[in-house]
Scaffold this active site. Structure first.
Site, PDB file in Angstrom:
ATOM      1  N   LYS A   1     -80.114  84.393 -63.593  1.00  0.00           N
ATOM      2  CA  LYS A   1     -80.730  85.114 -62.470  1.00  0.00           C
ATOM      3  C   LYS A   1     -80.443  84.441 -61.121  1.00  0.00           C
ATOM      4  O   LYS A   1     -80.536  85.077 -60.080  1.00  0.00           O
ATOM      5  CB  LYS A   1     -82.220  85.285 -62.705  1.00  0.00           C
TER       6      LYS A   1
HETATM    7  C1  LIG Z   1     -83.148  88.143 -67.400  1.00  0.00           C
HETATM    8  C2  LIG Z   1     -82.475  87.510 -68.542  1.00  0.00           C
HETATM    9  C3  LIG Z   1     -81.747  88.271 -69.483  1.00  0.00           C
HETATM   10  C4  LIG Z   1     -81.661  89.780 -69.423  1.00  0.00           C
HETATM   11  O1  LIG Z   1     -80.925  90.249 -68.337  1.00  0.00           O
HETATM   12  P1  LIG Z   1     -81.070  91.765 -67.872  1.00  0.00           P
HETATM   13  O2  LIG Z   1     -80.283  91.879 -66.631  1.00  0.00           O
HETATM   14  O3  LIG Z   1     -82.550  91.969 -67.624  1.00  0.00           O
HETATM   15  O4  LIG Z   1     -80.570  92.619 -68.968  1.00  0.00           O
HETATM   16  C5  LIG Z   1     -81.117  87.597 -70.521  1.00  0.00           C
HETATM   17  N1  LIG Z   1     -81.205  86.264 -70.645  1.00  0.00           N
HETATM   18  C6  LIG Z   1     -81.891  85.503 -69.763  1.00  0.00           C
HETATM   19  C7  LIG Z   1     -81.976  84.036 -69.981  1.00  0.00           C
HETATM   20  C8  LIG Z   1     -82.541  86.094 -68.681  1.00  0.00           C
HETATM   21  O5  LIG Z   1     -83.225  85.336 -67.827  1.00  0.00           O
END
Ligand SMILES: *Cc1c(COP(=O)(O)O)cnc(C)c1O
Length: 519
Positions: free
Chosen positions: A113
């Site tokens: 993120k």
């Molecule tokens: C947010 C997140 C995801 C999922 O990503 P999306 O864009 O919501 O599909 C997967 N793995 C981790 C570690 C995350 O923080």
């Protein structure tokens, strides 16, 4: 480039407006009025570009130069990605002959993120500074109060994205004692004066309810200019398209001798929750990046995997609803908590494109209006009935670009173990392991020319419990030596700044915001 709501209407927003608004007033998500195609010679011209250089190229296709010039974009991208520890920002790691891992966790909070939130924070600051510079003397400067709830991952990435930004303050609510110790420490050891960690005695749902109530409180919202950084924010999707391009080029440069690029089909496998990460890949593909299939990998919260099987988008699996045990909200707790969702917020954007591909109409404008109307009816049905089924033709469109697999916890643990014990020993976090397990299953039926890139969404040190559980039988495993990055040493003992709220009560949280927000 203008943006419009998936649910229709005449509004056309600039990039800045779409980013600052987040969710459209009619409940829809903003999408660009068209998906731009790639410039001629992009393959040769962009081949050796860095992450920052590719960001400028890709983002400028979606942002009018009058809004943000290329020079300004470059400055924003440089600032955003200078916080990453790896020179490639998102390095491609080769696991074996046909499998690569795209590591997205080299940012400040060790999770994918960061890629989007580092940029989003700088965009917020850029827009607000520009608005304030245009104000007459004596006018009150504009500010933004970002409020959010977190059960772990998103909170720290948002805090690191917004720390120290001018005219922005951020309040992140977390359920007291219910966040993993590392994640709690990551959030609360940020001591910048514009960052406020609010520890609420209650559950994650309580925190989320409080945030929702605040956003619905018109008076409070208007006074404090509440802003959100949710995964539906268009800038987050856009930032993420860049690493599909970067990994494509890095993959090309690692092709085995004698294999030519034209003969290869590249499959991306993406651990998926809210569908933001993989949606960015869809945009890259539609822009013209030669991607084979995009594969959704879910955990037991499998609404998406079920959609690709049945064409039904439903919160509870109607085929096994009887006897299925879920918690009160319907979400299942798994070892990959960042993917524990009931519905995927960004999936609405894909549904709009699927609806558009199958829409009838004389002109393109007619088709767009029809697509929005259909999408709107699907989303209403989902809200009212908890389920919607799309026509077969729509499901076929979805299958043309995507595959989907569901992976349960035992397989996630076994995957972490097998990759650690392989000759090319690799420690994967449980989210990445969901992707690796799905990739392995898909590889069994893939053609001989298919290569896979699995997106790695978190550093294993963030999920100590799951990783240790998976590897407890591996005598050679040592968490400190094999996993723990030096940045985490002493983290638990660092100075913290946190505001305790003794009850899950919206008025108490309001008081906190009143006390600390710049007005
Ligand atoms: C947010 C997140 C995801 C999922 O990503 P999306 O864009 O919501 O599909 C997967 N793995 C981790 C570690 C995350 O923080």
């Amino acid at each position: 480039m203008k943006y419009f709501s998936t649910r229709g209407g005449a509004d056309r927003l600039s990039f800045e407006e779409a980013v600052l608004t987040g969710l459209a007033p009619n409940g829809g998500l903003y999408i660009p009025e068209r998906i731009p195609s790639l410039p001629e010679n992009w393959q040769t011209k962009w081949k050796n570009y860095s992450f920052v250089e590719l960001s400028v190229e890709v983002l400028s296709l979606y942002i009018s130069p009058e809004e943000i010039s290329r020079e300004e974009l470059r400055g924003l991208a440089e600032k955003s990605y200078s916080t990453f520890r790896h020179p490639d920002v998102a390095p491609l790691h080769k696991l074996d002959e046909k499998t690569f891992v795209l590591e997205l966790f080299h940012g400040p909070t060790f999770a994918f993120k960061d890629v989007a939130l580092q940029l989003l924070g700088n965009l917020f600051e850029f827009f607000l500074s520009r608005r304030n510079a245009r104000k007459a003397e004596g006018e009150t400067p504009e500010s933004l109060t970002v409020v959010g709830a977190t059960s772990g991952d998103t909170g720290s990435a948002a805090i690191y994205g917004l720390r120290g930004k001018a005219n922005v303050s951020i309040f992140i609510l977390h359920p007291k004692g219910r966040v993993s110790p590392i994640q709690e420490a990551q959030m609360t050891t940020v001591t910048d004066s514009n960052v406020h960690n609010v520890s609420v005695k209650g559950t994650f749902d309580d925190c989320q309810d409080i945030v929702k109530t605040l956003f619905n409180d018109k008076e409070f919202n208007a006074k404090h200019h509440l802003g959100a950084v949710n995964s539906i924010n268009w800038a987050r999707i856009l930032a993420q398209t860049v690493y599909y391009f970067l990994s494509y080029f890095h993959f090309q440069s690692q092709l085995p001798a004698g294999v030519s690029a034209e003969d290869v089909e590249l499959q991306y496998v993406v651990p998926t929750g809210n569908f933001g990460d993989i949606l960015a890949g869809y945009y890259a593909k539609k822009m013209g990046l030669p991607i084979g299939k995009l594969a959704v990998a879910t955990n037991a919260n499998d609404i998406l995997a079920r959609f690709w099987t049945s064409g039904k988008y439903e919160k509870v699996d109607s085929e096994v609803a009887l006897g299925q045990t879920v918690d009160a909200s319907g979400v299942k707790e798994t070892l990959s908590p960042a993917m524990d969702i009931l519905v995927s917020s960004n999936f609405e954007r894909l549904l709009w494109y699927l609806s558009y591909e199958n829409a009838a109409g004389e002109t393109d404008a007619d088709k767009r209006a029809a697509a929005s109307a259909t999408l709107d009816s699907w989303m209403t049905k989902l809200k009212v009935d908890g389920r919607v089924e799309v026509p077969v033709a729509v499901l076929e469109s979805a299958r043309a670009d995507f595959l989907a697999e569901r992976v349960h916890d035992p397989e996630t643990l076994a995957t972490i173990k097998s990759h650690f014990e392989a000759a090319t020993s690799y420690v994967a976090d449980p989210h990445t392991a969901v992707g690796l397990a799905a990739a392995k299953r898909l590889a069994a039926t893939n053609g001989p020319n298919v290569y896979q890139i699995v997106l790695s969404t978190a550093h294993p040190a963030k999920f100590l419990e799951a990783v240790s559980r998976a590897l407890e039988g591996s005598s050679s495993f040592n968490f400190e030596r094999d996993v723990l990055p030096s940045e985490f040493h002493g983290l638990l003992d660092k100075e913290r700044r946190v505001i305790d709220v003794e009850k899950a009560d919206v008025d108490l949280v309001k008081e906190v915001i009143e006390r600390f927000a710049k007005d």
